[in-house]
Design a protein around this motif. Structure first.
Motif, PDB file in Angstrom:
ATOM      1  N   GLY A  27       0.804  -1.227   0.000  1.00 46.39           N
ATOM      2  CA  GLY A  27       0.000   0.000   0.000  1.00 46.39           C
ATOM      3  C   GLY A  27       0.832   1.270   0.000  1.00 46.39           C
ATOM      4  O   GLY A  27       0.637   2.166  -0.824  1.00 46.39           O
ATOM      5  N   TYR A  28       1.780   1.338   0.924  1.00 49.55           N
ATOM      6  CA  TYR A  28       2.589   2.556   1.023  1.00 49.55           C
ATOM      7  C   TYR A  28       3.454   2.726  -0.231  1.00 49.55           C
ATOM      8  O   TYR A  28       3.658   3.840  -0.708  1.00 49.55           O
ATOM      9  CB  TYR A  28       3.467   2.481   2.274  1.00 49.55           C
ATOM     10  N   MET A  31       1.325   4.231  -2.799  1.00 46.81           N
ATOM     11  CA  MET A  31       1.134   5.661  -2.527  1.00 46.81           C
ATOM     12  C   MET A  31       2.347   6.470  -2.989  1.00 46.81           C
ATOM     13  O   MET A  31       2.221   7.507  -3.634  1.00 46.81           O
ATOM     14  CB  MET A  31       0.911   5.867  -1.030  1.00 46.81           C
ATOM     15  N   ARG A  32       3.538   5.966  -2.675  1.00 49.13           N
ATOM     16  CA  ARG A  32       4.771   6.681  -3.064  1.00 49.13           C
ATOM     17  C   ARG A  32       4.940   6.716  -4.574  1.00 49.13           C
ATOM     18  O   ARG A  32       5.337   7.716  -5.147  1.00 49.13           O
ATOM     19  CB  ARG A  32       5.993   6.024  -2.410  1.00 49.13           C
ATOM     20  N   PRO A  46      -4.988   6.920   3.011  1.00 51.72           N
ATOM     21  CA  PRO A  46      -5.326   5.516   3.250  1.00 51.72           C
ATOM     22  C   PRO A  46      -6.746   5.160   2.842  1.00 51.72           C
ATOM     23  O   PRO A  46      -6.978   4.106   2.250  1.00 51.72           O
ATOM     24  CB  PRO A  46      -5.147   5.361   4.763  1.00 51.72           C
ATOM     25  N   TYR A  50      -7.123   2.359  -0.086  1.00 53.86           N
ATOM     26  CA  TYR A  50      -7.598   0.995   0.144  1.00 53.86           C
ATOM     27  C   TYR A  50      -9.012   0.778  -0.399  1.00 53.86           C
ATOM     28  O   TYR A  50      -9.385  -0.330  -0.759  1.00 53.86           O
ATOM     29  CB  TYR A  50      -7.487   0.649   1.628  1.00 53.86           C
ATOM     30  N   SER A  51      -9.770   1.866  -0.445  1.00 56.55           N
ATOM     31  CA  SER A  51     -11.085   1.749  -1.068  1.00 56.55           C
ATOM     32  C   SER A  51     -10.924   1.409  -2.549  1.00 56.55           C
ATOM     33  O   SER A  51     -11.615   0.540  -3.092  1.00 56.55           O
ATOM     34  CB  SER A  51     -11.797   3.080  -0.866  1.00 56.55           C
ATOM     35  N   ILE A  53      -8.247   0.026  -3.925  1.00 56.50           N
ATOM     36  CA  ILE A  53      -7.649  -1.311  -4.013  1.00 56.50           C
ATOM     37  C   ILE A  53      -8.729  -2.379  -3.922  1.00 56.50           C
ATOM     38  O   ILE A  53      -8.740  -3.357  -4.674  1.00 56.50           O
ATOM     39  CB  ILE A  53      -6.581  -1.491  -2.902  1.00 56.50           C
ATOM     40  N   ARG A  54      -9.690  -2.162  -3.003  1.00 56.92           N
ATOM     41  CA  ARG A  54     -10.733  -3.167  -2.845  1.00 56.92           C
ATOM     42  C   ARG A  54     -11.564  -3.313  -4.120  1.00 56.92           C
ATOM     43  O   ARG A  54     -11.856  -4.432  -4.562  1.00 56.92           O
ATOM     44  CB  ARG A  54     -11.643  -2.817  -1.670  1.00 56.92           C
ATOM     45  N   LEU A  57      -9.583  -5.096  -6.691  1.00 61.43           N
ATOM     46  CA  LEU A  57      -9.517  -6.529  -6.363  1.00 61.43           C
ATOM     47  C   LEU A  57     -10.825  -7.220  -6.752  1.00 61.43           C
ATOM     48  O   LEU A  57     -10.820  -8.291  -7.370  1.00 61.43           O
ATOM     49  CB  LEU A  57      -9.272  -6.714  -4.862  1.00 61.43           C
ATOM     50  N   GLU A  58     -11.929  -6.579  -6.390  1.00 57.35           N
ATOM     51  CA  GLU A  58     -13.235  -7.184  -6.669  1.00 57.35           C
ATOM     52  C   GLU A  58     -13.474  -7.372  -8.165  1.00 57.35           C
ATOM     53  O   GLU A  58     -14.170  -8.281  -8.587  1.00 57.35           O
ATOM     54  CB  GLU A  58     -14.348  -6.312  -6.082  1.00 57.35           C
ATOM     55  N   ARG A  78       4.040  -7.269   4.900  1.00 55.83           N
ATOM     56  CA  ARG A  78       3.014  -6.444   4.251  1.00 55.83           C
ATOM     57  C   ARG A  78       2.360  -7.213   3.115  1.00 55.83           C
ATOM     58  O   ARG A  78       2.970  -8.086   2.514  1.00 55.83           O
ATOM     59  CB  ARG A  78       3.652  -5.174   3.675  1.00 55.83           C
ATOM     60  N   ARG A  79       1.141  -6.786   2.834  1.00 47.29           N
ATOM     61  CA  ARG A  79       0.411  -7.374   1.722  1.00 47.29           C
ATOM     62  C   ARG A  79       0.836  -6.693   0.428  1.00 47.29           C
ATOM     63  O   ARG A  79       0.755  -5.470   0.324  1.00 47.29           O
ATOM     64  CB  ARG A  79      -1.080  -7.153   1.930  1.00 47.29           C
ATOM     65  N   TYR A  81       0.525  -6.217  -3.801  1.00 45.96           N
ATOM     66  CA  TYR A  81      -0.483  -6.332  -4.859  1.00 45.96           C
ATOM     67  C   TYR A  81       0.204  -6.375  -6.211  1.00 45.96           C
ATOM     68  O   TYR A  81       1.240  -5.744  -6.406  1.00 45.96           O
ATOM     69  CB  TYR A  81      -1.450  -5.134  -4.800  1.00 45.96           C
TER      70      TYR A  81
END
Lengths: 116, 460
Positions: A27-28, A31-32, A46, A50-51, A53-54, A57-58, A78-79, A81
């Motif tokens: 995630g970070y 963002m960078r 954030p 993440y909204s 990202i979700r 993903l969906e 960390r997760r 993607y």
């Protein structure tokens, strides 16, 4: 409640897809990368990150590539993607759409100078 | 503390979001907190976060995904108790309203605390952030040019300008800290910091007891490593720093009277032989004075040549300089601004619809009083070979460095961005802008008129 659609592709989602073209990121890291590629004009918070990202993903445009330690800090798991082939396809078609717009703008001679 | 505050904001999000991404969002906050240290970066971070909460929170509730068949027990965020809606139904409008009110209150509190903290560093009134002005204005302080980075109270006695060993040590430490925190080139900043530390260790400052000599020594030693004229270590005798120049106006007056005085457009005339003449003494904020500037430029739009009289111009807003400059080109030109990194906005907004001035000869009258932003206007037009400068060498104030206050007597001007100057390795900092045609202050207008008549082609 209405489900979020990706047509038109929101700017944040497009930037996230572009950020993941070269490498898998957490995630970070995303963002960078987005801040870097937009010259700091877009700094995803954030919530937005993440909204988006979700939703990606969906829709199968990105997928989790598993958790591992961050190579920079080496201290947290960390997760990560990664971009799917559908995600790459959508990013490409969005870029082509924007390129088409740019061609029209050029033809209308509203863009001049060295920055385009 | 700040992490707990952000965790509190996260509690406003739907349970599903917190469950899936709460910990990651907190981790992102920790990452940014770790990387964005210092007052301004931290402030920026909080603005980003609050803006993000305000935007994404309603979105999350509006587009709430269908609840999972099996609801797992949500994780606790950083040990803070959380409230979970297990049904996955959207929260009541009342809760949304509370969230909105809380966000608004938090934003207001941040804003108020920012105002009060800046106000405590200097008593000067609010000068907008991006103006270049006369020495008085600069010394009166602006929100971006006055930041107390040393963390000291700033009040101490400096008897007969004499510095004690402890004071010198503290000042060198502050200089090093400011360089490392703010200079745009981190590697160069480190080299300068190392050089200053080595000089101090070698006892170079033991004999430098008075403030002005100490400031000069530090400036020279920084520039021995990096020859950057925008970088200075400055000394001020009194608190607040007195005007180092000889002008009597201050920015407050400029701002308050600008609009009443037609945005300082003192003369807008068409002289004999159809020569447009503009005399204005301040590049006002385009927000307030765009219309006045447009009216002035429209009035001289059909002139055969234009003379900008900047002999008494004390500078002002670079945006206004660029706005007026835009009338003089038929395509965007790179407009060098030593204070800003190059972006799309670094080009003039040319062509300006309806402008007839793009191919007309331009003359700029300059004097030793032409200052700061006015020098930028003259410099850029000269470098772009778009104007002939007539008069005297200008004052030499680039004000490219952002001023960081150390205490009541010392401060540093530090360039925080690398501005690309395609025209020359130096600009007008400290040396001024040289006129193309030298003329005394009194005769400059006559010389320019003569040149304008020679070069202009009367329109039919």
């Amino acid at each position: 409640m209405p489900k979020r659609t990706l047509d038109p592709l929101p700017s944040a989602a497009f930037q996230i897809l572009l950020a993941l073209v070269d490498e898998n990121l957490h995630g970070y890291g995303i963002m960078r990368q987005v801040a870097l590629q937009t010259e700091n004009r877009m700094r995803l918070g954030p919530g937005t990150l993440y909204s988006s990202i979700r939703v990606l993903l969906e829709n199968g445009l990105i997928e989790e590539s598993g958790a591992r330690e961050d190579t920079d800090t080496g201290d947290e798991r960390r997760r990560y993607y990664r971009l799917t082939s559908s995600g790459l396809k959508l990013a490409r078609s969005e870029a082509e759409r924007l390129a088409g717009l740019l061609r029209v703008a050029r033809a209308k001679k509203i863009l001049r100078g060295r920055y385009v | 503390m700040s992490e707990k505050l952000y965790a509190f904001f996260l509690r406003l999000y739907p349970a599903r979001f917190r469950e899936e991404y709460g910990e990651e969002a907190l981790q992102l906050f920790r990452d940014r907190s770790r990387d964005e240290k210092g007052f301004l970066p931290r402030l920026h971070l909080w603005f980003d976060l609050l803006f993000d909460v305000t935007i994404s929170l309603p979105n999350e509730y509006f587009h709430l995904p269908a609840p999972r068949t099996v609801t797992s027990v949500p994780r606790r965020l950083n040990g803070i108790p959380t409230f979970h809606v297990l049904q996955g139904q959207p929260v009541r409008p009342g809760a949304l309203l509370s969230g909105g009110v809380l966000s608004f209150l938090a934003l207001s509190t941040c804003w108020l605390s920012l105002n009060s903290s800046i106000g405590s560093y200097h008593s000067a009134s609010a000068q907008p952030t991006s103006s270049w002005t006369s020495p008085e204005s600069a010394s009166a302080g602006s929100s971006d040019t006055y930041a107390n980075d040393s963390g000291s109270t700033g009040r101490y006695a400096l008897r007969d300008n004499q510095l004690s060993t402890a004071e010198r040590k503290r000042l060198v430490a502050a200089a090093i800290s400011n360089l490392k925190s703010h200079y745009y080139d981190r590697a160069a900043a480190q080299k300068m910091a190392d050089a200053l530390a080595a000089h101090e260790k070698g006892g170079d400052y033991d004999s430098v007891l008075d403030g002005p000599a100490f400031a000069l020594r530090l400036t020279q030693q920084m520039r021995e490593v990096v020859p950057d004229r925008h970088l200075t270590f400055d000394y001020f005798q009194d608190s607040p720093p007195p005007p180092p120049g000889r002008y009597s106006t201050v920015l407050d007056q400029d701002l308050h009277t600008a609009k009443q005085q037609n945005c300082t457009f003192e003369k807008v005339e068409l002289l004999p032989r159809n020569i447009g003449y503009l005399k204005f003494n301040f590049f006002s904020d385009p927000e307030d004075c765009r219309v006045a500037a447009m009216a002035a430029m429209t009035y001289i739009n059909h002139a055969d040549a234009v003379i900008f009289d900047l002999r008494d111009n004390r500078g002002g807003y670079p945006a206004m300089a660029q706005f007026i400059g835009s009338y003089l080109f038929d395509h965007p030109e790179y407009w060098y601004n030593p204070r800003e990194a190059t972006t799309e906005r670094s080009w003039t907004q040319s062509p300006v619809a309806g402008s007839n001035l793009a191919d007309k000869p331009v003359f700029v009258l300059v004097s030793s009083r032409t200052f700061s932003g006015a020098e930028q206007f003259a410099y850029d037009l000269k470098m772009l070979k778009r104007a002939t400068l007539v008069g005297e060498t200008t004052a030499g104030a680039a004000h490219a460095g952002v001023f960081h206050r150390i205490d009541d007597h010392f401060g540093m001007a530090i360039p925080e961005v690398k501005a690309i100057n395609p025209y020359s390795s130096t600009d007008w900092a400290e040396v001024g802008v040289e006129p193309d045609v030298k003329a005394s202050d009194a005769t400059a207008i006559d010389v320019a008129l003569k040149l304008a008549r020679l070069r202009s082609t009367p329109s039919k």
